[in-house]
Scaffold this motif. Structure first.
Motif, PDB file in Angstrom:
ATOM      1  N   UNK A  51      38.312  39.882  30.549  1.00 27.51           N
ATOM      2  CA  UNK A  51      38.181  40.588  31.824  1.00 27.51           C
ATOM      3  C   UNK A  51      39.195  40.069  32.845  1.00 27.51           C
ATOM      4  N   UNK A  52      39.397  38.772  32.846  1.00 27.18           N
ATOM      5  CA  UNK A  52      40.348  38.171  33.790  1.00 27.18           C
ATOM      6  C   UNK A  52      41.766  38.669  33.520  1.00 27.18           C
ATOM      7  N   UNK A  53      42.128  38.741  32.237  1.00 29.22           N
ATOM      8  CA  UNK A  53      43.461  39.239  31.880  1.00 29.22           C
ATOM      9  C   UNK A  53      43.625  40.709  32.266  1.00 29.22           C
ATOM     10  N   UNK A  54      42.549  41.478  32.117  1.00 31.94           N
ATOM     11  CA  UNK A  54      42.587  42.888  32.500  1.00 31.94           C
ATOM     12  C   UNK A  54      42.830  43.028  34.007  1.00 31.94           C
ATOM     13  N   UNK A  55      42.116  42.230  34.790  1.00 30.51           N
ATOM     14  CA  UNK A  55      42.272  42.278  36.249  1.00 30.51           C
ATOM     15  C   UNK A  55      43.690  41.881  36.652  1.00 30.51           C
ATOM     16  N   UNK A  56      44.228  40.859  35.985  1.00 29.53           N
ATOM     17  CA  UNK A  56      45.602  40.433  36.269  1.00 29.53           C
ATOM     18  C   UNK A  56      46.602  41.531  35.944  1.00 29.53           C
ATOM     19  N   UNK A  57      46.334  42.264  34.849  1.00 28.75           N
ATOM     20  CA  UNK A  57      47.262  43.333  34.446  1.00 28.75           C
ATOM     21  C   UNK A  57      47.330  44.447  35.485  1.00 28.75           C
ATOM     22  N   UNK A  71      36.503  46.137  39.297  1.00 30.01           N
ATOM     23  CA  UNK A  71      37.425  45.950  38.171  1.00 30.01           C
ATOM     24  C   UNK A  71      36.695  46.038  36.828  1.00 30.01           C
ATOM     25  N   UNK A  72      35.500  45.447  36.760  1.00 32.74           N
ATOM     26  CA  UNK A  72      34.724  45.503  35.513  1.00 32.74           C
ATOM     27  C   UNK A  72      34.301  46.940  35.229  1.00 32.74           C
ATOM     28  N   UNK A  73      34.000  47.688  36.283  1.00 39.56           N
ATOM     29  CA  UNK A  73      33.660  49.110  36.126  1.00 39.56           C
ATOM     30  C   UNK A  73      34.842  49.891  35.553  1.00 39.56           C
ATOM     31  N   UNK A  74      36.044  49.597  36.066  1.00 42.43           N
ATOM     32  CA  UNK A  74      37.253  50.265  35.556  1.00 42.43           C
ATOM     33  C   UNK A  74      37.496  49.885  34.095  1.00 42.43           C
ATOM     34  N   UNK A  75      37.260  48.603  33.764  1.00 44.83           N
ATOM     35  CA  UNK A  75      37.400  48.124  32.390  1.00 44.83           C
ATOM     36  C   UNK A  75      36.442  48.874  31.466  1.00 44.83           C
TER      37      UNK A  75
END
Length: 268
Positions: A51-57, A71-75
């Motif tokens: 999740x952290x890597x996704x947010x960074x991207x 961000x987790x919702x978007x993921x």
């Protein structure tokens, strides 16, 4: 728990259309995870690093609960087809998991105390350490007795123990901590446990592939089982020796053997 019930009642009518994704927070999320799964909500627990890597991207830098939730919702929206839905645990399996987890904690503490027992301490300190070790041994025996009295998994344990290197402790660890066993691919299982090798390459340089993350308690047990197979005359031992004969480093061959054990268990 009152908040759990309020949430479930609020979204009961929409639960077939809802996907709930939460971050792995070292066990603090488990109570809510189990509660939602028990109420038949589609819920997934994702690795915090992923999740952290996704947010960074996405260029995310701010850090607070509401931002993280967005961000987790978007993921969840982007990867709804790929996330692994948490399987509703049965009461006995959950009990076995908690007892096994506690047993592991006490076994580790006992190892630490055994190491301290060999240090140059005063006599009264050594007596205290020995008394603690005796107490830990009693508690471990009681926990093992409770685990063995849990009914419903005898056949599963017997099947798993037909795999080279898997004894009663490793079998109960797999049953307790890997409810996904038999319902995901071999590659997914290896990644879940932390035994999948990942490429480590940049430009023209290539380094040895590495394994990382995963469910430590399971990885440790499977690795121990693979070590026990090295000198044995069985299919996992033969697999290890073939890799060694091809020039593979010992550690690489052991991890590959542990992965093979998982693959066999997943196919049972």
């Amino acid at each position: 728990e009152e908040g759990f019930e309020i949430f479930c009642k609020t979204y009961e009518a929409q639960k077939e259309e809802i996907l709930i994704v939460m971050e792995n927070t070292g066990g603090y999320e488990r109570k809510l995870l189990v509660h939602l799964a028990t109420k038949d909500f589609n819920v997934s627990r994702e690795h915090a690093g992923r999740l952290k890597n996704y947010i960074r991207s996405l260029g995310g830098k701010a850090k607070n609960d509401s931002v993280d939730a967005r961000y987790i919702s978007a993921y969840a929206f982007e990867r709804s087809e790929r996330v692994l839905i948490f399987k509703k645990p049965d009461i006995e399996r959950e009990k076995m998991r908690q007892l096994s987890e506690r047993r592991e904690d006490l076994v580790k503490t006992k190892k630490q105390e055994n190491a301290r027992l060999k240090s140059p301490c005063a006599e009264y300190v050594l007596e205290s350490i020995q008394a603690h070790i005796n107490y830990l041994e009693q508690q471990i025996a009681l926990l093992e007795k409770e685990i063995n009295e849990i009914l419903g998994y005898e056949e599963e344990k017997k099947i798993l123990q037909t795999i080279p290197g898997i004894g009663p402790i490793i079998a109960q660890t797999l049953i307790s901590f890997v409810p996904e066993l038999g319902r995901i691919s071999h590659a997914q299982l290896a990644s879940l446990i932390g035994l999948a090798p990942y490429d480590n390459q940049s430009g023209k340089k290539t380094w040895a592939r590495r394994t990382k993350g995963g469910r430590g308690i399971v990885r440790e047990k499977i690795y121990t089982g693979a070590m026990a197979n090295i000198a044995r005359d069985n299919k996992v031992g033969e697999f290890y020796r073939k890799l060694e004969a091809k020039g593979k480093p010992s550690l690489v061959a052991i991890i590959a053997s542990a992965r093979k054990m998982l693959k066999i268990a997943n196919a049972k």
